[in-house]
Design an enzyme around this catalytic site. Structure first.
Site, PDB file in Angstrom:
ATOM      1  N   HIS A 175     -11.303 -29.013 -16.513  1.00 25.32           N
ATOM      2  CA  HIS A 175     -10.957 -28.440 -15.210  1.00 25.32           C
ATOM      3  C   HIS A 175     -11.585 -27.056 -15.068  1.00 25.32           C
ATOM      4  O   HIS A 175     -11.312 -26.163 -15.866  1.00 25.32           O
ATOM      5  CB  HIS A 175      -9.435 -28.320 -15.053  1.00 25.32           C
ATOM      6  CG  HIS A 175      -8.784 -29.612 -14.669  1.00 25.32           C
ATOM      7  ND1 HIS A 175      -7.624 -29.681 -13.945  1.00 25.32           N
ATOM      8  CD2 HIS A 175      -9.159 -30.892 -14.902  1.00 25.32           C
ATOM      9  CE1 HIS A 175      -7.305 -30.952 -13.751  1.00 25.32           C
ATOM     10  NE2 HIS A 175      -8.216 -31.707 -14.328  1.00 25.32           N
ATOM     11  N   PRO A 216       6.779 -22.102 -18.722  1.00 27.53           N
ATOM     12  CA  PRO A 216       5.573 -22.932 -18.708  1.00 27.53           C
ATOM     13  C   PRO A 216       4.567 -22.620 -17.601  1.00 27.53           C
ATOM     14  O   PRO A 216       3.486 -23.210 -17.564  1.00 27.53           O
ATOM     15  CB  PRO A 216       6.119 -24.365 -18.553  1.00 27.53           C
ATOM     16  CG  PRO A 216       7.489 -24.204 -18.000  1.00 27.53           C
ATOM     17  CD  PRO A 216       7.998 -22.880 -18.444  1.00 27.53           C
ATOM     18  N   TYR A 264      -5.697 -17.300 -18.023  1.00 29.26           N
ATOM     19  CA  TYR A 264      -5.384 -18.730 -17.988  1.00 29.26           C
ATOM     20  C   TYR A 264      -6.234 -19.515 -18.988  1.00 29.26           C
ATOM     21  O   TYR A 264      -5.723 -20.400 -19.675  1.00 29.26           O
ATOM     22  CB  TYR A 264      -5.580 -19.287 -16.567  1.00 29.26           C
ATOM     23  CG  TYR A 264      -4.892 -20.617 -16.359  1.00 29.26           C
ATOM     24  CD1 TYR A 264      -3.591 -20.694 -15.863  1.00 29.26           C
ATOM     25  CD2 TYR A 264      -5.537 -21.821 -16.673  1.00 29.26           C
ATOM     26  CE1 TYR A 264      -2.947 -21.908 -15.686  1.00 29.26           C
ATOM     27  CE2 TYR A 264      -4.907 -23.046 -16.501  1.00 29.26           C
ATOM     28  CZ  TYR A 264      -3.610 -23.076 -16.007  1.00 29.26           C
ATOM     29  OH  TYR A 264      -2.983 -24.290 -15.848  1.00 29.26           O
ATOM     30  N   TYR A 316      -0.520 -25.125  -8.147  1.00 34.27           N
ATOM     31  CA  TYR A 316       0.676 -24.298  -8.360  1.00 34.27           C
ATOM     32  C   TYR A 316       1.125 -23.820  -6.991  1.00 34.27           C
ATOM     33  O   TYR A 316       0.352 -23.165  -6.292  1.00 34.27           O
ATOM     34  CB  TYR A 316       0.338 -23.080  -9.216  1.00 34.27           C
ATOM     35  CG  TYR A 316       0.090 -23.363 -10.680  1.00 34.27           C
ATOM     36  CD1 TYR A 316       1.122 -23.307 -11.608  1.00 34.27           C
ATOM     37  CD2 TYR A 316      -1.190 -23.664 -11.150  1.00 34.27           C
ATOM     38  CE1 TYR A 316       0.900 -23.546 -12.963  1.00 34.27           C
ATOM     39  CE2 TYR A 316      -1.425 -23.914 -12.499  1.00 34.27           C
ATOM     40  CZ  TYR A 316      -0.374 -23.849 -13.396  1.00 34.27           C
ATOM     41  OH  TYR A 316      -0.594 -24.085 -14.730  1.00 34.27           O
ATOM     42  N   LYS A 318       0.976 -21.733 -21.387  1.00 35.40           N
ATOM     43  CA  LYS A 318       0.608 -20.982 -22.592  1.00 35.40           C
ATOM     44  C   LYS A 318       1.357 -21.396 -23.870  1.00 35.40           C
ATOM     45  O   LYS A 318       0.963 -21.000 -24.972  1.00 35.40           O
ATOM     46  CB  LYS A 318       0.860 -19.477 -22.355  1.00 35.40           C
ATOM     47  CG  LYS A 318      -0.183 -18.837 -21.483  1.00 35.40           C
ATOM     48  CD  LYS A 318      -1.476 -18.585 -22.234  1.00 35.40           C
ATOM     49  CE  LYS A 318      -2.679 -18.436 -21.333  1.00 35.40           C
ATOM     50  NZ  LYS A 318      -3.511 -19.626 -21.206  1.00 35.40           N
TER      51      LYS A 318
HETATM   52  P1  RFL Z   1       7.743 -28.169 -31.313  1.00 35.45           P
HETATM   53  O1  RFL Z   1       6.833 -29.026 -30.492  1.00 35.45           O
HETATM   54  O2  RFL Z   1       9.081 -27.878 -30.780  1.00 35.45           O
HETATM   55  O3  RFL Z   1       7.855 -28.860 -32.747  1.00 35.45           O
HETATM   56  C1  RFL Z   1       8.791 -28.432 -33.718  1.00 35.45           C
HETATM   57  C2  RFL Z   1       9.124 -29.600 -34.596  1.00 35.45           C
HETATM   58  O4  RFL Z   1      10.028 -29.175 -35.597  1.00 35.45           O
HETATM   59  C3  RFL Z   1      11.047 -30.150 -35.738  1.00 35.45           C
HETATM   60  N1  RFL Z   1      12.244 -29.473 -36.316  1.00 35.45           N
HETATM   61  C4  RFL Z   1      12.573 -29.540 -37.617  1.00 35.45           C
HETATM   62  N2  RFL Z   1      12.003 -30.174 -38.645  1.00 35.45           N
HETATM   63  C5  RFL Z   1      12.590 -30.043 -39.876  1.00 35.45           C
HETATM   64  N3  RFL Z   1      13.725 -29.313 -40.078  1.00 35.45           N
HETATM   65  C6  RFL Z   1      14.325 -28.655 -39.058  1.00 35.45           C
HETATM   66  N4  RFL Z   1      15.426 -27.943 -39.270  1.00 35.45           N
HETATM   67  C7  RFL Z   1      13.752 -28.757 -37.770  1.00 35.45           C
HETATM   68  N5  RFL Z   1      14.062 -28.243 -36.565  1.00 35.45           N
HETATM   69  C8  RFL Z   1      13.141 -28.687 -35.705  1.00 35.45           C
HETATM   70  C9  RFL Z   1      11.260 -30.683 -34.351  1.00 35.45           C
HETATM   71  O5  RFL Z   1      11.861 -31.993 -34.350  1.00 35.45           O
HETATM   72  C10 RFL Z   1       9.821 -30.721 -33.830  1.00 35.45           C
HETATM   73  O6  RFL Z   1       9.180 -31.947 -34.064  1.00 35.45           O
HETATM   74  O7  RFL Z   1       7.067 -26.752 -31.650  1.00 35.45           O
HETATM   75  P2  RFL Z   1       5.521 -26.385 -31.903  1.00 35.45           P
HETATM   76  O8  RFL Z   1       4.894 -27.353 -32.857  1.00 35.45           O
HETATM   77  O9  RFL Z   1       5.497 -24.934 -32.194  1.00 35.45           O
HETATM   78  O10 RFL Z   1       4.796 -26.663 -30.496  1.00 35.45           O
HETATM   79  C11 RFL Z   1       5.096 -25.890 -29.368  1.00 35.45           C
HETATM   80  C12 RFL Z   1       4.898 -26.705 -28.088  1.00 35.45           C
HETATM   81  O11 RFL Z   1       5.603 -27.925 -28.217  1.00 35.45           O
HETATM   82  C13 RFL Z   1       5.375 -25.949 -26.845  1.00 35.45           C
HETATM   83  O12 RFL Z   1       5.020 -24.586 -26.915  1.00 35.45           O
HETATM   84  C14 RFL Z   1       4.764 -26.510 -25.543  1.00 35.45           C
HETATM   85  O13 RFL Z   1       5.172 -27.827 -25.329  1.00 35.45           O
HETATM   86  C15 RFL Z   1       5.136 -25.647 -24.336  1.00 35.45           C
HETATM   87  N6  RFL Z   1       4.655 -26.200 -23.063  1.00 35.45           N
HETATM   88  C16 RFL Z   1       3.339 -26.033 -22.653  1.00 35.45           C
HETATM   89  N7  RFL Z   1       2.464 -25.385 -23.447  1.00 35.45           N
HETATM   90  C17 RFL Z   1       1.136 -25.257 -23.065  1.00 35.45           C
HETATM   91  O14 RFL Z   1       0.358 -24.652 -23.815  1.00 35.45           O
HETATM   92  N8  RFL Z   1       0.650 -25.803 -21.896  1.00 35.45           N
HETATM   93  C18 RFL Z   1       1.476 -26.485 -21.041  1.00 35.45           C
HETATM   94  O15 RFL Z   1       0.997 -27.000 -20.051  1.00 35.45           O
HETATM   95  C19 RFL Z   1       2.888 -26.582 -21.397  1.00 35.45           C
HETATM   96  N9  RFL Z   1       3.739 -27.230 -20.602  1.00 35.45           N
HETATM   97  C20 RFL Z   1       5.547 -26.886 -22.232  1.00 35.45           C
HETATM   98  C21 RFL Z   1       5.058 -27.394 -20.989  1.00 35.45           C
HETATM   99  C22 RFL Z   1       6.885 -27.084 -22.602  1.00 35.45           C
HETATM  100  C23 RFL Z   1       7.728 -27.747 -21.756  1.00 35.45           C
HETATM  101  N10 RFL Z   1       9.071 -27.932 -22.206  1.00 35.45           N
HETATM  102  C24 RFL Z   1       9.789 -29.132 -22.099  1.00 35.45           C
HETATM  103  C25 RFL Z   1       9.709 -26.939 -23.043  1.00 35.45           C
HETATM  104  C26 RFL Z   1       5.891 -28.052 -20.131  1.00 35.45           C
HETATM  105  C27 RFL Z   1       7.243 -28.220 -20.498  1.00 35.45           C
HETATM  106  C28 RFL Z   1       8.112 -28.924 -19.494  1.00 35.45           C
HETATM  107  C1  PHB Z   2       1.813 -30.057 -17.479  1.00 34.29           C
HETATM  108  O1  PHB Z   2       0.878 -30.800 -17.108  1.00 34.29           O
HETATM  109  O2  PHB Z   2       2.804 -30.505 -18.057  1.00 34.29           O
HETATM  110  C2  PHB Z   2       1.737 -28.607 -17.185  1.00 34.29           C
HETATM  111  C3  PHB Z   2       0.575 -28.079 -16.646  1.00 34.29           C
HETATM  112  C4  PHB Z   2       0.505 -26.721 -16.373  1.00 34.29           C
HETATM  113  C5  PHB Z   2       1.597 -25.918 -16.611  1.00 34.29           C
HETATM  114  C6  PHB Z   2       2.756 -26.437 -17.160  1.00 34.29           C
HETATM  115  C7  PHB Z   2       2.831 -27.797 -17.441  1.00 34.29           C
HETATM  116  O3  PHB Z   2       1.525 -24.589 -16.305  1.00 34.29           O
END
Ligand code: RFL
Ligand code: PHB
Length: 389
Positions: A72, A292, A384, A200, A296
């Site tokens: 993108h 989100p 971004y 957005y 980041k």
């Molecule tokens: P995770 O993915 O939470 O993984 C942590 C893992 O640790 C396990 N765990 C344990 N294991 C052993 N012993 C314990 N005591 C434990 N406690 C927990 C868990 O089961 C899990 O499998 O953390 P990690 O690896 O640091 O990754 C981080 C990302 O998942 C997170 O930052 C992103 O998903 C955030 N996020 C986005 N980030 C972006 O860069 N671009 C995006 O577009 C974006 N969109 C989003 C998002 C997060 C969202 N939510 C739901 C919070 C959109 C959403 C809606």
């Molecule tokens: C997503 O596709 O889940 C998404 C994209 C951009 C954002 C957050 C989430 O800023």
């Protein structure tokens, strides 16, 4: 059991670190509280910085991302019926890649399994012991048995609710937090995306985001009260609300369909300092959370992994601890800038319950300035697509 680096958490951070270290001959064991299928069932991030994509390639897991991910070159920002585009490539020479966290995590799991990675699932009662000594060890339960792993280092990649951060004594740890008074209701549907780039949108009914996973998989979000639950929202209610929050030009083209996932995520800014305590290193959501809005979260996790991976390679190759000693400082310097950007973009695009008429005018002026001013578009684009590591 013994390993060089014991990794707590088998999310994207833990898996990527494990694969990168494996490629350099450094042994790891990953402890994951859930099952692989559970981790892959979480629908999360979708936008990758190119620095992250480069790290995936270095780990040897970039193939599917490079063939199936979408490049993108920009994004659309809308307010009411107004809209404009921020051109990432024009302003920074760099695009972003749209490739879902689910797919990326699947690629990492497949690669770890193919290369003989040691992953232990369904672990319980993980305790990190003696992290402030030269001989840390981790105890846990799996298959109803108590087990122990001795190691050189522990990487805490266990997300916001994990145990790693809590291991650092409160006398050492300082936490910074901002909780936002709303959440994001997300919906995934097997429908073509409404637009070829993300939209957005700031509307007087609240924020909306149109995103995607592939040509027939769309991801949409709407700002909602924290008191709502996904079951309060039928699919039809969601689609109706989304259409009211994006410019008519797009609303008229929106193809709707049944949801295949619907969930609410609260919005939070959070940083825990320091990110190292003795031989324990925190990475990703274990140490910091961003709302989100700036995409980041996963990308900041990747930059932690970049610093820790290089520091560990430096240590095991040359017995040089400089990278490890500076890990927390380097990681936090980049994190705080991503925190600022995510906070700013959230403020720009959401409606707050206590917003005054003056606040609304400021938000509008900010959006109009962004629309008219190339320099401010460049600032958004640089943040971004990701600041340099
Ligand atoms: P995770 O993915 O939470 O993984 C942590 C893992 O640790 C396990 N765990 C344990 N294991 C052993 N012993 C314990 N005591 C434990 N406690 C927990 C868990 O089961 C899990 O499998 O953390 P990690 O690896 O640091 O990754 C981080 C990302 O998942 C997170 O930052 C992103 O998903 C955030 N996020 C986005 N980030 C972006 O860069 N671009 C995006 O577009 C974006 N969109 C989003 C998002 C997060 C969202 N939510 C739901 C919070 C959109 C959403 C809606
Ligand atoms: C997503 O596709 O889940 C998404 C994209 C951009 C954002 C957050 C989430 O800023």
């Amino acid at each position: 059991m013994r390993t060089q680096v014991c990794i707590i958490g088998g999310g994207p951070s833990g898996l990527l670190l494990s694969q990168l270290l494996h490629n350099k001959g450094i042994d790891t064991i990953i402890l994951e509280r859930k099952t692989r299928d559970y981790v892959l069932g979480r629908i999360r991030a979708g936008v990758l910085e190119v620095g992250f994509a480069e790290l995936m390639r270095e780990a040897g897991v970039g193939q599917r991302m490079d063939t199936e991910g979408f490049v993108h070159d920009g994004t659309v920002i809308a307010y009411g019926q107004e809209q404009f585009r921020i051109d990432f490539t024009k302003h920074t020479g760099t695009p972003v890649i749209v490739y879902g966290q689910t797919e990326l995590t699947r690629d990492l799991y497949d690669k770890r399994e193919e290369t003989g990675g040691n992953l232990i699932f369904n672990v319980d009662h993980v305790v990190i012991n003696d992290a402030d000594t030269d001989k840390p060890y981790v105890t846990f339960e799996a298959d109803g048995k108590s087990q122990r792993i001795d190691c050189d280092y522990v990487a805490g990649c266990d997300g916001f609710h994990g145990v790693s951060r809590q291991t650092i004594p409160l006398t050492v740890r300082k936490e910074y937090e901002k909780v936002y008074p709303f959440g994001w209701l997300g919906l995934l549907s097997e429908t073509p995306p409404v637009h070829e780039e993300l939209i957005y949108s700031n509307s007087d009914r609240g924020f909306a985001l149109c995103s995607m996973r592939n040509a027939n998989l769309s991801r949409y979000y709407i700002q909602c009260p924290l008191s709502d639950s996904p079951s309060d929202w039928s699919d039809q209610m969601f689609w109706n609300e989304l259409k009211r929050r994006i410019p008519e030009e797009h609303a008229d083209k929106l193809i709707t369909g049944p949801s295949i996932e619907k969930s609410i995520a609260p919005l939070r800014s959070f940083v825990s300092e320091p990110m190292r305590w003795g031989r324990l290193f925190l990475c990703g959501d274990a140490a910091h959370i961003v709302p989100p809005t700036g995409a980041k979260g996963l990308n900041t996790a990747a930059s932690d992994i970049y610093y820790l991976y290089h520091a560990m390679v430096q240590f095991y190759a040359d017995k040089d601890t400089e990278g490890l000693d500076r890990y927390s400082e380097k990681a936090l310097a980049r994190i705080w800038k991503a925190e600022r950007f995510s906070w700013w973009m959230s403020n720009l695009l959401h409606r707050y319950p206590d917003q005054t008429d003056f606040d609304l005018k400021m938000q509008r002026a900010d959006l109009e300035f962004l629309r008219e001013n190339e320099a401010s578009q460049k600032v958004l684009a640089e943040n971004y697509v990701g600041l340099p590591f």
